[in-house]
Design an enzyme around this catalytic site. Structure first.
Site, PDB file in Angstrom:
ATOM      1  N   ASP A 264       0.908  -1.261  -0.163  1.00  0.00           N
ATOM      2  CA  ASP A 264      -0.066   0.166  -0.196  1.00  0.00           C
ATOM      3  C   ASP A 264       0.778   1.215   0.042  1.00  0.00           C
ATOM      4  OD1 ASP A 264      -2.063  -1.627   0.008  1.00  0.00           O
ATOM      5  OD2 ASP A 264      -2.993  -1.030   1.910  1.00  0.00           O
TER       6      ASP A 264
ATOM      7  N   ASP B 255      -0.415  -5.080   4.660  1.00  0.00           N
ATOM      8  CA  ASP B 255      -1.851  -4.868   5.075  1.00  0.00           C
ATOM      9  C   ASP B 255      -2.888  -5.924   4.519  1.00  0.00           C
ATOM     10  OD1 ASP B 255      -0.436  -2.737   6.020  1.00  0.00           O
ATOM     11  OD2 ASP B 255      -1.769  -1.256   5.130  1.00  0.00           O
TER      12      ASP B 255
ATOM     13  N   SER C 105      -6.221   4.720   5.167  1.00  0.00           N
ATOM     14  CA  SER C 105      -4.980   3.957   5.260  1.00  0.00           C
ATOM     15  C   SER C 105      -5.080   3.849   6.779  1.00  0.00           C
ATOM     16  CB  SER C 105      -3.714   4.536   5.027  1.00  0.00           C
ATOM     17  OG  SER C 105      -2.607   4.136   5.905  1.00  0.00           O
TER      18      SER C 105
END
EC number: 4.2.1.9
Length: 567
Positions: free
Chosen positions: A89, A131, A479
Protein backbone atom coordinates in the site's frame (compact mmCIF):
# COMPACT_ATOMS: atom_id res chain seq x y z
CA UNK A 1 -17.00 -50.87 29.04
CA UNK A 2 -16.72 -47.59 27.11
CA UNK A 3 -15.69 -47.54 23.49
CA UNK A 4 -12.14 -46.28 22.90
CA UNK A 5 -12.07 -42.74 21.53
CA UNK A 6 -10.89 -42.67 17.94
CA UNK A 7 -7.90 -40.48 17.25
CA UNK A 8 -8.15 -37.74 14.64
CA UNK A 9 -6.69 -38.60 11.25
CA UNK A 10 -3.50 -36.55 10.98
CA UNK A 11 -3.60 -37.00 7.20
CA UNK A 12 -7.21 -36.01 6.51
CA UNK A 13 -6.53 -35.10 2.88
CA UNK A 14 -3.00 -35.96 1.78
CA UNK A 15 -3.90 -39.66 1.59
CA UNK A 16 -5.47 -38.63 -1.72
CA UNK A 17 -1.95 -38.20 -3.12
CA UNK A 18 0.14 -40.65 -1.06
CA UNK A 19 -1.83 -43.86 -0.52
CA UNK A 20 -2.54 -46.72 -2.88
CA UNK A 21 -1.48 -48.07 -6.25
CA UNK A 22 -3.30 -45.38 -8.20
CA UNK A 23 -1.19 -42.63 -6.59
CA UNK A 24 2.12 -43.84 -8.04
CA UNK A 25 2.43 -40.81 -10.33
CA UNK A 26 1.69 -38.36 -7.51
CA UNK A 27 4.24 -40.06 -5.24
CA UNK A 28 6.77 -39.89 -8.04
CA UNK A 29 6.29 -36.15 -8.28
CA UNK A 30 6.63 -35.78 -4.51
CA UNK A 31 9.82 -37.86 -4.51
CA UNK A 32 11.28 -35.32 -6.93
CA UNK A 33 10.83 -32.52 -4.37
CA UNK A 34 12.54 -34.50 -1.64
CA UNK A 35 10.03 -36.86 -0.04
CA UNK A 36 11.11 -40.40 0.82
CA UNK A 37 9.22 -43.58 1.69
CA UNK A 38 8.93 -42.69 5.37
CA UNK A 39 7.58 -39.21 4.59
CA UNK A 40 4.41 -40.45 2.93
CA UNK A 41 3.00 -41.38 6.33
CA UNK A 42 3.44 -37.82 7.63
CA UNK A 43 0.86 -35.03 7.46
CA UNK A 44 1.64 -32.58 4.68
CA UNK A 45 1.69 -28.96 5.82
CA UNK A 46 1.41 -26.07 3.40
CA UNK A 47 3.71 -23.20 4.35
CA UNK A 48 2.12 -20.32 2.46
CA UNK A 49 4.04 -17.06 2.30
CA UNK A 50 3.55 -13.64 0.71
CA UNK A 51 7.33 -13.09 0.57
CA UNK A 52 8.59 -10.74 -2.10
CA UNK A 53 11.32 -8.18 -2.67
CA UNK A 54 9.03 -5.28 -3.57
CA UNK A 55 8.31 -4.06 -0.05
CA UNK A 56 10.14 -4.26 3.30
CA UNK A 57 6.97 -5.61 4.92
CA UNK A 58 7.59 -9.07 3.51
CA UNK A 59 11.38 -9.31 3.37
CA UNK A 60 11.73 -11.43 6.51
CA UNK A 61 9.18 -14.05 5.44
CA UNK A 62 11.70 -16.11 3.48
CA UNK A 63 13.76 -16.52 6.66
CA UNK A 64 10.71 -17.20 8.81
CA UNK A 65 9.32 -19.79 6.41
CA UNK A 66 12.52 -21.80 6.81
CA UNK A 67 12.07 -21.76 10.59
CA UNK A 68 8.43 -22.82 10.21
CA UNK A 69 9.48 -25.78 8.07
CA UNK A 70 12.03 -26.83 10.67
CA UNK A 71 9.27 -26.76 13.27
CA UNK A 72 6.97 -28.88 11.11
CA UNK A 73 9.74 -31.43 10.60
CA UNK A 74 10.52 -31.47 14.33
CA UNK A 75 6.88 -32.22 15.14
CA UNK A 76 6.63 -35.09 12.67
CA UNK A 77 5.03 -33.37 9.68
CA UNK A 78 6.29 -32.68 6.19
CA UNK A 79 6.28 -29.01 5.08
CA UNK A 80 5.70 -27.93 1.49
CA UNK A 81 6.25 -24.23 0.86
CA UNK A 82 4.34 -22.17 -1.69
CA UNK A 83 3.99 -18.48 -2.42
CA UNK A 84 1.27 -15.95 -3.05
CA UNK A 85 1.18 -12.27 -3.95
CA UNK A 86 1.21 -9.15 -1.82
CA UNK A 87 0.59 -5.51 -2.73
CA UNK A 88 2.46 -2.73 -0.94
CA UNK A 89 0.00 0.00 0.00
CA UNK A 90 2.84 2.39 0.76
CA UNK A 91 4.15 2.12 -2.80
CA UNK A 92 0.78 1.92 -4.54
CA UNK A 93 -0.74 4.88 -2.66
CA UNK A 94 -2.04 7.91 -4.52
CA UNK A 95 -2.10 6.54 -8.08
CA UNK A 96 -3.74 3.86 -10.22
CA UNK A 97 -2.00 1.09 -8.33
CA UNK A 98 -4.16 1.62 -5.24
CA UNK A 99 -7.16 0.23 -7.16
CA UNK A 100 -5.46 -3.16 -6.84
CA UNK A 101 -4.84 -3.15 -3.08
CA UNK A 102 -8.11 -4.45 -1.65
CA UNK A 103 -8.65 -6.92 -4.48
CA UNK A 104 -5.28 -8.46 -3.53
CA UNK A 105 -6.95 -9.67 -0.31
CA UNK A 106 -9.33 -11.79 -2.39
CA UNK A 107 -6.56 -12.97 -4.73
CA UNK A 108 -4.49 -14.09 -1.75
CA UNK A 109 -7.37 -15.97 -0.14
CA UNK A 110 -8.33 -17.57 -3.45
CA UNK A 111 -4.77 -18.55 -4.32
CA UNK A 112 -4.12 -20.16 -0.93
CA UNK A 113 -7.40 -22.05 -1.21
CA UNK A 114 -6.48 -23.17 -4.73
CA UNK A 115 -3.11 -24.62 -3.73
CA UNK A 116 -4.35 -26.21 -0.51
CA UNK A 117 -7.32 -27.84 -2.24
CA UNK A 118 -5.50 -28.93 -5.39
CA UNK A 119 -2.51 -30.46 -3.61
CA UNK A 120 -4.60 -31.99 -0.77
CA UNK A 121 -2.48 -30.49 2.00
CA UNK A 122 -3.57 -31.37 5.54
CA UNK A 123 -2.88 -28.10 7.33
CA UNK A 124 -1.15 -24.78 6.90
CA UNK A 125 1.07 -22.16 8.44
CA UNK A 126 0.32 -18.90 6.64
CA UNK A 127 2.84 -16.05 6.77
CA UNK A 128 2.19 -12.42 5.83
CA UNK A 129 3.58 -8.97 6.43
CA UNK A 130 1.62 -6.35 4.47
CA UNK A 131 -1.84 -4.90 5.10
CA UNK A 132 -4.15 -6.99 2.87
CA UNK A 133 -2.07 -10.15 3.04
CA UNK A 134 -2.90 -10.64 6.73
CA UNK A 135 -6.70 -10.81 6.35
CA UNK A 136 -6.28 -12.61 3.04
CA UNK A 137 -4.41 -15.42 4.75
CA UNK A 138 -6.87 -15.62 7.64
CA UNK A 139 -9.83 -15.63 5.24
CA UNK A 140 -8.23 -18.60 3.49
CA UNK A 141 -7.73 -20.40 6.80
CA UNK A 142 -11.38 -19.88 7.74
CA UNK A 143 -12.63 -20.92 4.31
CA UNK A 144 -10.58 -24.12 4.25
CA UNK A 145 -11.34 -25.04 7.89
CA UNK A 146 -8.19 -27.10 8.32
CA UNK A 147 -5.57 -27.05 11.05
CA UNK A 148 -3.95 -23.66 10.52
CA UNK A 149 -1.66 -21.14 12.23
CA UNK A 150 -1.02 -17.55 11.16
CA UNK A 151 2.40 -15.91 11.55
CA UNK A 152 3.10 -12.19 11.15
CA UNK A 153 6.36 -10.90 9.69
CA UNK A 154 6.67 -8.18 12.31
CA UNK A 155 6.94 -4.41 12.03
CA UNK A 156 9.88 -2.21 11.19
CA UNK A 157 11.77 -0.16 13.73
CA UNK A 158 11.07 3.59 13.69
CA UNK A 159 13.47 5.82 11.80
CA UNK A 160 15.14 8.88 13.29
CA UNK A 161 15.24 12.53 12.20
CA UNK A 162 16.84 14.98 14.62
CA UNK A 163 16.29 12.52 17.46
CA UNK A 164 12.58 12.10 16.73
CA UNK A 165 10.92 8.86 15.66
CA UNK A 166 9.49 8.94 12.13
CA UNK A 167 7.37 6.44 10.20
CA UNK A 168 6.07 6.23 6.65
CA UNK A 169 3.10 8.43 7.59
CA UNK A 170 5.50 11.30 8.25
CA UNK A 171 6.52 11.15 4.58
CA UNK A 172 2.93 11.50 3.36
CA UNK A 173 2.33 14.42 5.73
CA UNK A 174 5.64 16.03 4.76
CA UNK A 175 4.40 16.28 1.18
CA UNK A 176 1.45 18.42 2.29
CA UNK A 177 3.68 20.52 4.53
CA UNK A 178 6.09 21.12 1.66
CA UNK A 179 3.28 22.08 -0.73
CA UNK A 180 2.03 24.55 1.89
CA UNK A 181 5.50 26.06 2.23
CA UNK A 182 5.91 24.88 5.82
CA UNK A 183 9.02 22.77 5.22
CA UNK A 184 11.66 22.59 2.48
CA UNK A 185 12.20 19.91 -0.14
CA UNK A 186 15.46 19.03 1.62
CA UNK A 187 13.53 18.35 4.84
CA UNK A 188 11.17 16.05 2.94
CA UNK A 189 14.22 14.23 1.57
CA UNK A 190 15.62 13.69 5.07
CA UNK A 191 12.33 12.18 6.21
CA UNK A 192 12.11 10.01 3.08
CA UNK A 193 15.54 8.53 3.75
CA UNK A 194 14.75 7.73 7.40
CA UNK A 195 11.22 6.31 7.47
CA UNK A 196 12.04 2.68 6.63
CA UNK A 197 15.32 1.71 8.31
CA UNK A 198 14.88 -1.98 7.51
CA UNK A 199 12.55 -4.90 7.02
CA UNK A 200 9.10 -5.05 8.53
CA UNK A 201 5.65 -3.52 8.19
CA UNK A 202 4.84 0.11 9.00
CA UNK A 203 5.46 0.56 12.70
CA UNK A 204 2.41 2.36 14.10
CA UNK A 205 -0.96 0.87 14.96
CA UNK A 206 -1.77 0.97 11.27
CA UNK A 207 -3.53 -1.80 9.36
CA UNK A 208 -0.80 -4.47 9.43
CA UNK A 209 -0.18 -4.18 13.17
CA UNK A 210 -3.91 -3.92 13.86
CA UNK A 211 -4.52 -7.16 11.96
CA UNK A 212 -1.54 -8.87 13.61
CA UNK A 213 -2.98 -7.93 17.01
CA UNK A 214 -6.36 -9.24 15.86
CA UNK A 215 -4.78 -12.52 14.73
CA UNK A 216 -3.40 -13.00 18.23
CA UNK A 217 -6.66 -11.96 19.90
CA UNK A 218 -8.76 -14.21 17.69
CA UNK A 219 -6.52 -17.15 18.58
CA UNK A 220 -4.96 -17.85 15.17
CA UNK A 221 -1.43 -16.76 16.14
CA UNK A 222 0.76 -17.89 19.00
CA UNK A 223 0.49 -15.72 22.13
CA UNK A 224 3.01 -12.90 22.12
CA UNK A 225 3.85 -13.19 18.43
CA UNK A 226 2.31 -9.94 17.12
CA UNK A 227 4.54 -7.29 18.70
CA UNK A 228 8.25 -8.26 18.31
CA UNK A 229 9.91 -6.34 15.45
CA UNK A 230 10.72 -8.10 12.18
CA UNK A 231 14.46 -7.98 12.88
CA UNK A 232 14.08 -9.60 16.31
CA UNK A 233 15.23 -13.23 16.35
CA UNK A 234 12.41 -14.09 18.73
CA UNK A 235 10.37 -14.21 15.53
CA UNK A 236 12.37 -17.23 14.37
CA UNK A 237 11.37 -18.96 17.59
CA UNK A 238 7.72 -18.11 17.01
CA UNK A 239 8.08 -19.42 13.46
CA UNK A 240 9.53 -22.73 14.65
CA UNK A 241 6.81 -23.12 17.27
CA UNK A 242 4.13 -22.26 14.70
CA UNK A 243 5.33 -25.20 12.63
CA UNK A 244 5.11 -27.44 15.67
CA UNK A 245 1.72 -26.02 16.62
CA UNK A 246 -0.01 -26.88 13.34
CA UNK A 247 1.01 -30.53 13.64
CA UNK A 248 -0.25 -30.52 17.23
CA UNK A 249 -3.58 -29.11 16.01
CA UNK A 250 -3.87 -31.99 13.55
CA UNK A 251 -3.23 -34.49 16.33
CA UNK A 252 -6.00 -32.87 18.39
CA UNK A 253 -8.39 -32.56 15.46
CA UNK A 254 -8.67 -28.77 15.90
CA UNK A 255 -9.51 -26.76 12.78
CA UNK A 256 -9.69 -23.04 12.05
CA UNK A 257 -13.44 -22.63 12.53
CA UNK A 258 -13.25 -24.21 15.98
CA UNK A 259 -10.95 -21.29 16.85
CA UNK A 260 -12.57 -18.53 14.76
CA UNK A 261 -15.89 -18.56 16.62
CA UNK A 262 -18.30 -15.78 17.47
CA UNK A 263 -16.55 -15.33 20.83
CA UNK A 264 -13.16 -15.12 19.11
CA UNK A 265 -14.38 -12.39 16.75
CA UNK A 266 -15.73 -10.44 19.70
CA UNK A 267 -12.30 -10.76 21.33
CA UNK A 268 -10.71 -9.43 18.15
CA UNK A 269 -13.02 -6.41 18.01
CA UNK A 270 -12.36 -5.74 21.70
CA UNK A 271 -8.60 -5.60 21.20
CA UNK A 272 -8.91 -3.44 18.07
CA UNK A 273 -11.12 -1.00 19.99
CA UNK A 274 -8.74 -0.84 22.95
CA UNK A 275 -5.72 -0.23 20.73
CA UNK A 276 -7.42 2.41 18.57
CA UNK A 277 -6.76 0.26 15.52
CA UNK A 278 -7.26 0.80 11.81
CA UNK A 279 -10.70 1.36 10.27
CA UNK A 280 -9.75 -1.38 7.82
CA UNK A 281 -10.26 -3.85 10.66
CA UNK A 282 -14.01 -3.43 10.17
CA UNK A 283 -13.84 -4.52 6.52
CA UNK A 284 -11.46 -7.36 7.19
CA UNK A 285 -13.21 -8.80 10.24
CA UNK A 286 -16.54 -8.81 8.41
CA UNK A 287 -14.91 -10.67 5.51
CA UNK A 288 -13.12 -13.13 7.79
CA UNK A 289 -16.34 -13.81 9.70
CA UNK A 290 -18.15 -14.57 6.45
CA UNK A 291 -15.50 -17.18 5.62
CA UNK A 292 -15.76 -18.65 9.13
CA UNK A 293 -19.57 -18.82 8.87
CA UNK A 294 -19.93 -16.45 11.83
CA UNK A 295 -22.86 -14.02 11.76
CA UNK A 296 -20.97 -10.79 12.42
CA UNK A 297 -22.47 -7.44 11.35
CA UNK A 298 -21.27 -3.87 11.22
CA UNK A 299 -23.49 -3.04 14.21
CA UNK A 300 -21.51 -5.43 16.44
CA UNK A 301 -18.63 -2.96 16.42
CA UNK A 302 -20.64 -0.25 18.20
CA UNK A 303 -22.15 -2.77 20.61
CA UNK A 304 -18.69 -3.92 21.69
CA UNK A 305 -17.07 -0.50 21.41
CA UNK A 306 -19.57 0.93 23.89
CA UNK A 307 -18.05 -1.27 26.60
CA UNK A 308 -14.36 -1.12 25.68
CA UNK A 309 -12.21 1.93 26.48
CA UNK A 310 -9.59 3.23 24.06
CA UNK A 311 -6.27 2.62 25.82
CA UNK A 312 -3.48 2.66 23.22
CA UNK A 313 -1.50 5.91 22.89
CA UNK A 314 -0.32 4.70 19.52
CA UNK A 315 0.49 6.25 16.17
CA UNK A 316 -0.99 7.60 13.97
CA UNK A 317 -2.80 9.66 16.63
CA UNK A 318 -0.64 8.86 19.64
CA UNK A 319 3.04 8.87 20.57
CA UNK A 320 4.12 5.25 20.36
CA UNK A 321 4.68 2.43 17.86
CA UNK A 322 4.44 -1.37 17.95
CA UNK A 323 8.04 -1.69 19.15
CA UNK A 324 6.99 0.20 22.28
CA UNK A 325 4.09 -2.22 22.78
CA UNK A 326 6.63 -5.04 22.58
CA UNK A 327 8.79 -3.39 25.25
CA UNK A 328 5.91 -3.43 27.76
CA UNK A 329 5.01 -7.08 27.12
CA UNK A 330 3.15 -7.14 23.81
CA UNK A 331 -0.49 -7.83 23.04
CA UNK A 332 -0.86 -10.35 25.94
CA UNK A 333 -0.54 -7.39 28.34
CA UNK A 334 -3.55 -5.75 26.70
CA UNK A 335 -5.58 -8.97 26.56
CA UNK A 336 -4.88 -9.82 30.21
CA UNK A 337 -6.12 -6.41 31.36
CA UNK A 338 -9.24 -6.70 29.21
CA UNK A 339 -9.87 -10.27 30.37
CA UNK A 340 -9.52 -9.28 34.02
CA UNK A 341 -12.08 -6.52 33.39
CA UNK A 342 -14.56 -9.05 32.01
CA UNK A 343 -14.29 -7.67 28.47
CA UNK A 344 -12.94 -10.79 26.72
CA UNK A 345 -14.06 -14.39 26.39
CA UNK A 346 -11.42 -16.38 28.24
CA UNK A 347 -12.83 -19.73 27.12
CA UNK A 348 -12.11 -19.10 23.42
CA UNK A 349 -9.89 -21.79 21.89
CA UNK A 350 -6.53 -20.87 20.32
CA UNK A 351 -3.85 -22.46 18.12
CA UNK A 352 -1.99 -23.66 21.20
CA UNK A 353 -4.86 -26.09 21.76
CA UNK A 354 -5.59 -24.19 24.97
CA UNK A 355 -7.98 -21.37 25.75
CA UNK A 356 -7.10 -17.70 25.74
CA UNK A 357 -7.32 -17.61 29.53
CA UNK A 358 -5.03 -20.63 29.87
CA UNK A 359 -2.47 -19.04 27.56
CA UNK A 360 -2.47 -15.80 29.53
CA UNK A 361 -2.18 -17.65 32.84
CA UNK A 362 0.94 -19.41 31.54
CA UNK A 363 2.48 -16.22 30.14
CA UNK A 364 1.63 -14.14 33.24
CA UNK A 365 2.12 -10.82 31.41
CA UNK A 366 2.87 -7.69 33.45
CA UNK A 367 0.37 -4.96 34.26
CA UNK A 368 -0.37 -2.21 31.76
CA UNK A 369 2.38 0.42 31.84
CA UNK A 370 -0.18 3.30 31.78
CA UNK A 371 1.78 5.22 29.14
CA UNK A 372 2.01 3.21 25.92
CA UNK A 373 -1.19 1.42 26.93
CA UNK A 374 -3.27 3.27 29.51
CA UNK A 375 -4.84 1.53 32.48
CA UNK A 376 -8.58 0.99 32.26
CA UNK A 377 -9.37 3.60 34.90
CA UNK A 378 -7.43 6.26 32.94
CA UNK A 379 -8.43 5.69 29.30
CA UNK A 380 -7.74 8.02 26.40
CA UNK A 381 -11.43 7.71 25.49
CA UNK A 382 -14.13 5.95 27.51
CA UNK A 383 -15.31 4.00 24.47
CA UNK A 384 -13.53 2.18 21.65
CA UNK A 385 -11.43 3.86 18.98
CA UNK A 386 -13.75 2.93 16.06
CA UNK A 387 -17.36 4.02 15.57
CA UNK A 388 -19.99 2.99 13.04
CA UNK A 389 -22.14 5.86 11.77
CA UNK A 390 -25.56 5.82 10.15
CA UNK A 391 -27.78 8.65 8.92
CA UNK A 392 -29.11 10.27 5.76
CA UNK A 393 -25.70 10.18 4.09
CA UNK A 394 -24.87 6.60 5.11
CA UNK A 395 -28.02 4.48 5.52
CA UNK A 396 -26.02 1.23 5.50
CA UNK A 397 -23.18 2.62 7.57
CA UNK A 398 -19.83 4.38 7.56
CA UNK A 399 -16.72 4.11 9.73
CA UNK A 400 -14.86 6.79 11.65
CA UNK A 401 -11.72 6.42 13.74
CA UNK A 402 -12.79 8.34 16.83
CA UNK A 403 -9.40 7.72 18.44
CA UNK A 404 -8.23 10.99 16.90
CA UNK A 405 -11.24 13.23 17.53
CA UNK A 406 -11.20 16.12 19.98
CA UNK A 407 -14.74 17.38 19.25
CA UNK A 408 -17.78 15.18 18.75
CA UNK A 409 -19.61 17.38 16.21
CA UNK A 410 -18.38 18.90 12.94
CA UNK A 411 -20.59 20.80 10.51
CA UNK A 412 -19.25 22.16 7.26
CA UNK A 413 -19.84 22.94 3.61
CA UNK A 414 -19.55 20.20 1.00
CA UNK A 415 -16.83 20.35 -1.65
CA UNK A 416 -17.57 17.43 -3.96
CA UNK A 417 -15.01 15.54 -6.04
CA UNK A 418 -15.40 12.48 -8.24
CA UNK A 419 -12.18 10.70 -7.29
CA UNK A 420 -9.14 11.46 -5.15
CA UNK A 421 -7.05 13.18 -7.84
CA UNK A 422 -9.51 16.04 -8.27
CA UNK A 423 -9.48 16.66 -4.52
CA UNK A 424 -5.68 16.66 -4.43
CA UNK A 425 -5.55 19.18 -7.29
CA UNK A 426 -7.95 21.47 -5.40
CA UNK A 427 -5.85 21.25 -2.24
CA UNK A 428 -2.64 22.00 -4.13
CA UNK A 429 -4.36 25.02 -5.69
CA UNK A 430 -5.31 26.34 -2.24
CA UNK A 431 -9.02 25.83 -2.86
CA UNK A 432 -9.75 23.82 0.31
CA UNK A 433 -10.57 26.04 3.27
CA UNK A 434 -11.30 25.51 6.99
CA UNK A 435 -14.82 24.17 7.68
CA UNK A 436 -14.98 22.53 4.26
CA UNK A 437 -16.18 18.95 4.01
CA UNK A 438 -14.25 17.25 1.22
CA UNK A 439 -16.52 14.64 -0.36
CA UNK A 440 -14.65 12.07 -2.47
CA UNK A 441 -16.99 9.66 -4.20
CA UNK A 442 -16.94 6.93 -6.84
CA UNK A 443 -14.09 5.35 -4.86
CA UNK A 444 -16.12 2.48 -3.34
CA UNK A 445 -15.52 -1.26 -3.78
CA UNK A 446 -17.46 -1.34 -7.06
CA UNK A 447 -17.18 2.25 -8.25
CA UNK A 448 -13.46 2.70 -7.66
CA UNK A 449 -13.14 -0.10 -8.25
CA UNK A 450 -11.13 -1.43 -5.35
CA UNK A 451 -12.04 1.09 -2.63
CA UNK A 452 -8.76 2.98 -2.69
CA UNK A 453 -7.18 4.33 0.48
CA UNK A 454 -7.12 8.13 0.73
CA UNK A 455 -3.79 8.50 2.55
CA UNK A 456 -2.24 10.82 -0.03
CA UNK A 457 -5.00 13.42 0.33
CA UNK A 458 -5.43 13.07 4.10
CA UNK A 459 -1.69 13.30 4.65
CA UNK A 460 -1.55 16.39 2.45
CA UNK A 461 -4.49 17.98 4.30
CA UNK A 462 -2.76 17.47 7.64
CA UNK A 463 0.57 18.63 6.28
CA UNK A 464 -1.10 21.81 5.04
CA UNK A 465 -2.26 22.55 8.60
CA UNK A 466 -5.92 21.73 7.95
CA UNK A 467 -6.09 18.39 9.75
CA UNK A 468 -8.45 19.62 12.49
CA UNK A 469 -10.36 22.07 10.30
CA UNK A 470 -11.40 19.99 7.28
CA UNK A 471 -13.59 16.87 7.31
CA UNK A 472 -13.05 14.31 4.55
CA UNK A 473 -15.76 11.77 3.77
CA UNK A 474 -15.67 9.05 1.12
CA UNK A 475 -17.11 5.78 -0.08
CA UNK A 476 -13.48 4.70 -0.34
CA UNK A 477 -11.17 3.72 2.52
CA UNK A 478 -8.45 5.21 4.63
CA UNK A 479 -5.02 3.91 5.44
CA UNK A 480 -4.44 2.66 8.95
CA UNK A 481 -2.00 5.56 9.14
CA UNK A 482 -4.56 8.21 8.29
CA UNK A 483 -5.01 11.05 10.77
CA UNK A 484 -7.44 13.94 10.86
CA UNK A 485 -11.21 14.16 10.56
CA UNK A 486 -12.06 11.30 8.20
CA UNK A 487 -15.14 9.17 7.55
CA UNK A 488 -14.89 6.24 5.15
CA UNK A 489 -16.73 3.15 3.92
CA UNK A 490 -19.89 5.20 3.24
CA UNK A 491 -22.58 2.79 2.08
CA UNK A 492 -24.38 2.51 -0.21
CA UNK A 493 -21.57 3.79 -2.42
CA UNK A 494 -22.06 6.37 -5.17
CA UNK A 495 -22.08 3.90 -8.07
CA UNK A 496 -25.00 2.08 -6.41
CA UNK A 497 -27.01 5.28 -6.11
CA UNK A 498 -26.24 5.91 -2.46
CA UNK A 499 -26.96 9.38 -1.07
CA UNK A 500 -23.31 10.39 -1.54
CA UNK A 501 -23.97 10.36 -5.31
CA UNK A 502 -26.41 13.26 -4.95
CA UNK A 503 -24.44 15.60 -2.69
CA UNK A 504 -23.57 18.92 -4.32
CA UNK A 505 -21.16 21.74 -3.52
CA UNK A 506 -22.68 23.94 -0.82
CA UNK A 507 -24.70 21.26 0.96
CA UNK A 508 -24.24 21.22 4.73
CA UNK A 509 -22.83 18.01 6.18
CA UNK A 510 -22.81 17.18 9.88
CA UNK A 511 -20.76 14.52 11.60
CA UNK A 512 -22.11 13.81 15.10
CA UNK A 513 -19.84 11.20 16.64
CA UNK A 514 -21.64 11.06 19.99
CA UNK A 515 -24.94 10.22 18.30
CA UNK A 516 -23.27 8.20 15.52
CA UNK A 517 -24.82 10.23 12.74
CA UNK A 518 -23.64 11.42 9.34
CA UNK A 519 -26.22 13.78 7.87
CA UNK A 520 -26.57 15.89 4.73
CA UNK A 521 -28.78 18.97 4.45
CA UNK A 522 -29.61 20.79 1.23
CA UNK A 523 -29.43 24.55 1.75
CA UNK A 524 -32.29 26.71 0.51
CA UNK A 525 -36.05 26.51 -0.04
CA UNK A 526 -37.72 23.26 -1.10
CA UNK A 527 -34.72 21.28 0.10
CA UNK A 528 -36.53 17.95 -0.03
CA UNK A 529 -37.80 18.60 -3.55
CA UNK A 530 -34.31 19.67 -4.65
CA UNK A 531 -32.86 16.41 -3.29
CA UNK A 532 -35.40 14.39 -5.26
CA UNK A 533 -34.74 16.44 -8.44
CA UNK A 534 -31.08 15.45 -8.29
CA UNK A 535 -32.06 11.81 -8.61
CA UNK A 536 -34.07 12.30 -11.82
CA UNK A 537 -32.22 10.82 -14.77
CA UNK A 538 -29.20 9.94 -12.66
CA UNK A 539 -26.84 7.32 -14.02
CA UNK A 540 -23.64 6.10 -12.38
CA UNK A 541 -20.28 6.95 -13.85
CA UNK A 542 -19.25 4.33 -16.43
CA UNK A 543 -16.91 1.59 -15.17
CA UNK A 544 -13.23 2.45 -15.28
CA UNK A 545 -12.23 -1.15 -15.93
CA UNK A 546 -14.14 -3.69 -18.00
CA UNK A 547 -11.44 -6.35 -18.33
CA UNK A 548 -8.85 -8.00 -16.14
CA UNK A 549 -9.00 -8.55 -12.42
CA UNK A 550 -10.68 -5.23 -11.65
CA UNK A 551 -13.29 -5.75 -14.35
CA UNK A 552 -14.22 -9.06 -12.74
CA UNK A 553 -13.99 -7.63 -9.22
CA UNK A 554 -16.35 -4.72 -9.94
CA UNK A 555 -19.03 -7.13 -11.18
CA UNK A 556 -19.14 -9.26 -8.03
CA UNK A 557 -17.88 -7.22 -5.06
CA UNK A 558 -20.42 -6.45 -2.35
CA UNK A 559 -20.97 -3.39 -0.16
CA UNK A 560 -18.39 -2.17 2.33
CA UNK A 561 -21.10 -2.68 4.95
CA UNK A 562 -20.63 -6.41 4.36
CA UNK A 563 -16.83 -6.37 4.21
CA UNK A 564 -16.45 -5.82 0.45
CA UNK A 565 -16.55 -9.58 -0.03
CA UNK A 566 -16.77 -11.28 -3.41
CA UNK A 567 -18.36 -14.60 -2.55
Amino acid sequence: MTEPTSRPDIKPRSRDVTDGLEKAAARGMLRAVGMGDEDFAKPQIGVGSSWNEITPCNLSLDRLAKAVKNGVHAAGGYPLEFGTISVSDGISMGHEGMHFSLVSREVIADSVETVMMAERLDGSVLLAGCDKSLPGMMMAAARLDLASVFLYAGSTMPGQVDGNDVTIIDAFEAVGACLAGKISRDEVDRIERAICPGEGACGGMYTANTMASIAEAIGMSLPGSAAPPAVDRRRDGFAHRSGEAVVNLLRQGITARQIMTRAAFENAITVAMALGGSTNAVLHLLAMAREADVDLTIDDFNRIGDKVPHLGDLKPFGKYVMNDVDKIGGIPVVMKALLDAGLMHGDALTVTGKTLAENLAELAPPELDDEVIRKLDRPIHKTGGLTILKGSLAPEGAVVKTAGFDDSVFTGTARVFDGERAAMDALEAGQIQPRDVVVIRYEGPKGGPGMREMLAITGAIKGAGLGKDVLLITDGRFSGGTTGLCVGHIAPEAVDGGPIAFVRDGDQITLDVANRLLEVEVVGPDAEAEWERRKVGWEPNPPKYTRGVLGKYAKIVQSAAHGAITG
